[in-house]
Design a protein around this motif. Structure first.
Motif, PDB file in Angstrom:
ATOM      1  N   ASP A 192       8.705  -3.009  82.486  1.00  0.00           N
ATOM      2  CA  ASP A 192       9.757  -3.076  81.554  1.00  0.00           C
ATOM      3  C   ASP A 192       9.767  -1.967  80.619  1.00  0.00           C
ATOM      4  O   ASP A 192       9.083  -2.094  79.660  1.00  0.00           O
ATOM      5  CB  ASP A 192       9.825  -4.436  80.883  1.00  0.00           C
ATOM      6  CG  ASP A 192      11.137  -4.555  80.150  1.00  0.00           C
ATOM      7  OD1 ASP A 192      12.150  -4.091  80.787  1.00  0.00           O
ATOM      8  OD2 ASP A 192      11.149  -5.132  78.940  1.00  0.00           O
ATOM      9  N   GLY A 193      10.354  -0.825  81.159  1.00  0.00           N
ATOM     10  CA  GLY A 193       9.958   0.513  80.329  1.00  0.00           C
ATOM     11  C   GLY A 193       8.589   1.122  80.355  1.00  0.00           C
ATOM     12  O   GLY A 193       8.161   1.228  81.601  1.00  0.00           O
ATOM     13  N   ASP A 194       7.912   0.890  79.366  1.00  0.00           N
ATOM     14  CA  ASP A 194       6.494   1.603  79.580  1.00  0.00           C
ATOM     15  C   ASP A 194       5.633   0.461  79.141  1.00  0.00           C
ATOM     16  O   ASP A 194       4.541   0.578  78.729  1.00  0.00           O
ATOM     17  CB  ASP A 194       6.258   2.567  78.720  1.00  0.00           C
ATOM     18  CG  ASP A 194       6.562   2.318  77.152  1.00  0.00           C
ATOM     19  OD1 ASP A 194       7.063   1.201  76.944  1.00  0.00           O
ATOM     20  OD2 ASP A 194       6.330   3.358  76.343  1.00  0.00           O
ATOM     21  N   ARG A 195       6.076  -1.018  79.186  1.00  0.00           N
ATOM     22  CA  ARG A 195       5.325  -2.208  79.178  1.00  0.00           C
ATOM     23  C   ARG A 195       5.405  -3.087  80.338  1.00  0.00           C
ATOM     24  O   ARG A 195       6.319  -2.995  80.960  1.00  0.00           O
ATOM     25  CB  ARG A 195       5.777  -2.791  77.750  1.00  0.00           C
ATOM     26  CG  ARG A 195       6.071  -1.787  76.544  1.00  0.00           C
ATOM     27  CD  ARG A 195       4.716  -1.689  75.827  1.00  0.00           C
ATOM     28  NE  ARG A 195       4.503  -2.693  75.064  1.00  0.00           N
ATOM     29  CZ  ARG A 195       3.154  -2.646  74.345  1.00  0.00           C
ATOM     30  NH1 ARG A 195       2.527  -1.481  74.475  1.00  0.00           N
ATOM     31  NH2 ARG A 195       2.843  -3.571  73.574  1.00  0.00           N
ATOM     32  N   VAL A 196       4.420  -4.031  80.483  1.00  0.00           N
ATOM     33  CA  VAL A 196       4.592  -5.003  81.360  1.00  0.00           C
ATOM     34  C   VAL A 196       4.898  -6.289  80.611  1.00  0.00           C
ATOM     35  O   VAL A 196       4.695  -6.525  79.347  1.00  0.00           O
ATOM     36  CB  VAL A 196       3.074  -5.365  81.920  1.00  0.00           C
ATOM     37  CG1 VAL A 196       2.015  -5.713  80.543  1.00  0.00           C
ATOM     38  CG2 VAL A 196       3.096  -6.524  82.805  1.00  0.00           C
ATOM     39  N   VAL A 197       5.854  -7.196  81.167  1.00  0.00           N
ATOM     40  CA  VAL A 197       6.527  -8.174  80.581  1.00  0.00           C
ATOM     41  C   VAL A 197       6.486  -9.614  81.412  1.00  0.00           C
ATOM     42  O   VAL A 197       6.437  -9.187  82.862  1.00  0.00           O
ATOM     43  CB  VAL A 197       8.114  -8.063  80.355  1.00  0.00           C
ATOM     44  CG1 VAL A 197       8.870  -8.004  81.575  1.00  0.00           C
ATOM     45  CG2 VAL A 197       8.628  -9.335  79.448  1.00  0.00           C
ATOM     46  N   TYR A 198       6.005 -10.774  80.755  1.00  0.00           N
ATOM     47  CA  TYR A 198       5.847 -11.977  81.326  1.00  0.00           C
ATOM     48  C   TYR A 198       7.250 -12.464  81.460  1.00  0.00           C
ATOM     49  O   TYR A 198       7.939 -12.716  80.504  1.00  0.00           O
ATOM     50  CB  TYR A 198       4.881 -12.788  80.684  1.00  0.00           C
ATOM     51  CG  TYR A 198       3.659 -12.576  80.760  1.00  0.00           C
ATOM     52  CD1 TYR A 198       2.902 -11.843  81.792  1.00  0.00           C
ATOM     53  CD2 TYR A 198       2.440 -13.006  79.703  1.00  0.00           C
ATOM     54  CE1 TYR A 198       1.437 -11.666  81.768  1.00  0.00           C
ATOM     55  CE2 TYR A 198       1.341 -12.554  79.744  1.00  0.00           C
ATOM     56  CZ  TYR A 198       0.786 -12.205  80.510  1.00  0.00           C
ATOM     57  OH  TYR A 198      -0.700 -11.798  80.701  1.00  0.00           O
ATOM     58  N   LEU A 199       7.620 -12.638  82.641  1.00  0.00           N
ATOM     59  CA  LEU A 199       8.866 -13.135  83.223  1.00  0.00           C
ATOM     60  C   LEU A 199       8.932 -14.940  83.330  1.00  0.00           C
ATOM     61  O   LEU A 199       9.878 -15.455  83.208  1.00  0.00           O
ATOM     62  CB  LEU A 199       9.553 -12.675  84.398  1.00  0.00           C
ATOM     63  CG  LEU A 199       9.914 -11.218  84.102  1.00  0.00           C
ATOM     64  CD1 LEU A 199      10.625 -10.639  85.217  1.00  0.00           C
ATOM     65  CD2 LEU A 199      10.979 -11.014  82.574  1.00  0.00           C
TER      66      LEU A 199
END
Length: 246
Positions: free
Chosen positions: A109-116
């Motif tokens: 997610d952009g320049d981050r990791v996101v928990y979905l």
């Protein structure tokens, strides 16, 4: 009853979010200004504010909604990301049954990791996390898996922003990170050995669609219980193989 007074800036921001929500590939500032009948400068200021709150992601010259909405509404409004997360949830349950540890599905997610999506470990002592959490790419198992699938320009941009140190094990030098990513590509999984949180270990593998990485599956838990990361990686890889992605 008198007429209800509205706040123009809030109304404009809501309309902007609604417009981005129905866009599949993101929109440019001029497109949004024309669609909303607003000055470009106004749209630009709204986008910068939303980006600062991590609601909007800029990708080159276009903007899209971030997966932060998945955390606020547990998947509602997150589009294709939410649909893929729903498909992953049964696999997360299988991983928890097999490993006894907390399982996540994450995406870039952009320049981050996101928990979905996530399924908790049944153990009373387990990793604490929540859907919508956005974290560093360089210091997490899922993040490094995703980072290993990006190009050199993206990696350079991440490194130029500064690699934050979270523990003594965090990789904060570009050269060492490049070496770690090369190993991940070769072995097919990433290991976070207390690089983000002391006492926590995470193993992650990519979820592929053709040659493209759609996300990452990970298992996380206390280091004392995750004594064989290679065996855990094999479990994750076997589970991923059972998921056909087009």
């Amino acid at each position: 009853m008198g007429e209800i007074t509205t706040v123009n800036s809030v109304e404009h921001a809501i309309r902007l979010v609604e417009l981005l929500a129905v866009s599949e590939n993101g929109l440019g500032v001029s497109q949004m200004a024309q669609s909303l009948d607003l000055p470009r400068a106004t749209v630009y200021r709204l986008l910068k504010t939303l980006a600062q709150r991590e609601w909007v992601i800029q990708e080159d010259k276009t903007y899209r909604l971030s997966f932060r909405l998945a955390g606020l509404f547990h998947g509602v409004g997150a589009g294709a990301g939410a649909a893929l997360a729903a498909r992953m949830t049964p696999l997360l349950h299988r991983l928890v049954d097999k490993t006894g540890e907390t399982a996540h599905f994450a995406a870039l997610d952009g320049d981050r990791v996101v928990y979905l999506a996530k399924v908790d470990s049944p153990h009373p002592i387990r990793m604490f996390s929540e859907i919508g959490w956005r974290g560093p790419l360089h210091a997490s198992g899922a993040g490094k898996v995703l980072l290993a699938g990006t190009d050199a320009a993206f990696l350079s941009r991440i490194c130029d922003q500064g690699l934050e140190r979270f523990t003594r094990q965090t990789i904060v030098e570009k050269e060492k990170l490049e070496e770690a990513l090369a190993r991940i590509r070769e072995q097919g999984y990433a290991l976070d050995a207390e690089e983000l949180i002391d006492g926590l270990t995470c193993v992650a593998v990519p979820v592929m669609s053709g040659k493209h990485i759609r996300g990452a599956l990970s298992v996380s838990g206390p280091s004392a219980r995750l004594g064989d990361p290679e065996a855990l990686a094999k479990i994750l890889q076997d589970v991923v193989k059972a998921l056909p992605l087009s």
